[in-house]
Write an enzyme that holds these catalytic residues in place. Structure first.
Site, mmCIF file in Angstrom:
data_model
loop_
_atom_site.group_PDB
_atom_site.id
_atom_site.type_symbol
_atom_site.label_atom_id
_atom_site.label_comp_id
_atom_site.label_asym_id
_atom_site.label_seq_id
_atom_site.Cartn_x
_atom_site.Cartn_y
_atom_site.Cartn_z
ATOM 1 N N ARG A 18 14.657 -2.710 7.911
ATOM 2 C CA ARG A 18 13.724 -2.220 8.943
ATOM 3 C C ARG A 18 13.767 -3.114 10.165
ATOM 4 O O ARG A 18 13.708 -4.334 10.057
ATOM 5 C CB ARG A 18 12.301 -2.171 8.372
ATOM 6 C CG ARG A 18 12.012 -0.883 7.650
ATOM 7 C CD ARG A 18 10.639 -0.888 7.015
ATOM 8 N NE ARG A 18 9.564 -1.147 7.959
ATOM 9 C CZ ARG A 18 8.287 -0.854 7.716
ATOM 10 N NH1 ARG A 18 7.948 -0.274 6.593
ATOM 11 N NH2 ARG A 18 7.353 -1.153 8.589
ATOM 12 N N LYS A 51 0.813 -1.213 0.000
ATOM 13 C CA LYS A 51 0.000 0.000 0.000
ATOM 14 C C LYS A 51 0.852 1.270 0.000
ATOM 15 O O LYS A 51 0.435 2.275 -0.559
ATOM 16 C CB LYS A 51 -1.052 0.002 1.111
ATOM 17 C CG LYS A 51 -0.521 -0.031 2.510
ATOM 18 C CD LYS A 51 -1.666 -0.183 3.509
ATOM 19 C CE LYS A 51 -1.155 -0.619 4.864
ATOM 20 N NZ LYS A 51 0.079 0.044 5.332
ATOM 21 N N ARG A 78 11.739 -7.326 1.621
ATOM 22 C CA ARG A 78 11.871 -5.893 1.920
ATOM 23 C C ARG A 78 12.757 -5.681 3.153
ATOM 24 O O ARG A 78 13.501 -4.714 3.242
ATOM 25 C CB ARG A 78 10.482 -5.274 2.150
ATOM 26 C CG ARG A 78 10.513 -3.770 2.231
ATOM 27 C CD ARG A 78 9.114 -3.179 2.344
ATOM 28 N NE ARG A 78 8.507 -3.483 3.624
ATOM 29 C CZ ARG A 78 7.303 -3.059 3.993
ATOM 30 N NH1 ARG A 78 6.567 -2.335 3.168
ATOM 31 N NH2 ARG A 78 6.819 -3.352 5.170
#
Ligand code: AMP
Length: 188
Positions: A133, A15, A127
């Protein structure tokens, strides 16, 4: 074109990427609560320190803190002509708070990115490697998905009942999904 849009979807549904595409296409700014939190964390300020404890575990930052941050952001001039809200609301309480913040200029639509959860996990692990992250380890990803099902998924029904939900098949190439979203938004 002025639009006030929310994008919904499981963690890793893409998104954020799609919000950026919608933003480019319609010239509407994006507000990402995840990005806002990450910039507070990078700045090392009080909000960042509080948020980091939740984010690193894959839990939601409390509604009151998150809602205040969003209300502040939505009061800035650049979003007077519309916005794409990525990552907020994530709970029914936040949805109610958003209605209060928007007052007599309510949302125009809520785009729900539908994905198969197994594909999402693979995408997020990739990712994690690319972006480093701290909330993208496998355990944390699984918790984020659990939290999504429990707290955020009910928002789809909530917005469907209000006639605002636009469901988009988010499996497929980025460009393909982006054109589905743009088509859908051109008809609201
Ligand atoms: P995101 O970049 O949208 O995946 O958000 C990353 C993390 O920030 C989430 O896993 C939550 O810990 C936190 N977060 C982002 N948006 C919200 C929100 N609306 N409510 C509570 N926590 C949030």
């Amino acid at each position: 074109m002025s639009m006030r849009i929310v994008v919904l979807g499981a963690p890793g549904a893409g998104k954020g990427t799609q919000a950026a595409r919608i933003s480019d296409h319609f010239g509407t700014p994006t507000i990402s609560t995840g990005e806002l939190f990450r910039s507070h964390i990078a700045a090392g300020d009080e909000l960042g320190q509080l948020a980091a404890g939740y984010i690193d575990q894959g839990n939601l930052v409390p509604d009151d803190v998150t809602t205040l941050m969003v209300a502040d952001r939505l009061s800035l001039d650049d979003v007077a002509g519309g916005f794409i809200l990525d990552g907020f609301p994530r709970t029914l309480a936040q949805a109610a708070a958003l209605d209060r913040i928007l007052g007599d200029r309510p949302l125009d639509g809520v785009v729900d990115f539908e994905v198969q959860i197994d594909a999402v996990i693979g995408r997020m692990l990739r990712r994690a490697v690319e972006q480093g992250r701290s909330d993208d380890t496998e355990d944390v990803i699984r918790n984020r998905i659990r939290v999504y099902h429990e707290k955020t998924a009910p928002l789809a029904a909530h917005y469907r009942e209000r006639g605002l939900l636009i469901s988009v098949d988010a499996m497929g190439e980025i460009d393909e999904v982006a054109s589905r979203v743009v088509d859908a938004l051109e008809h609201i």
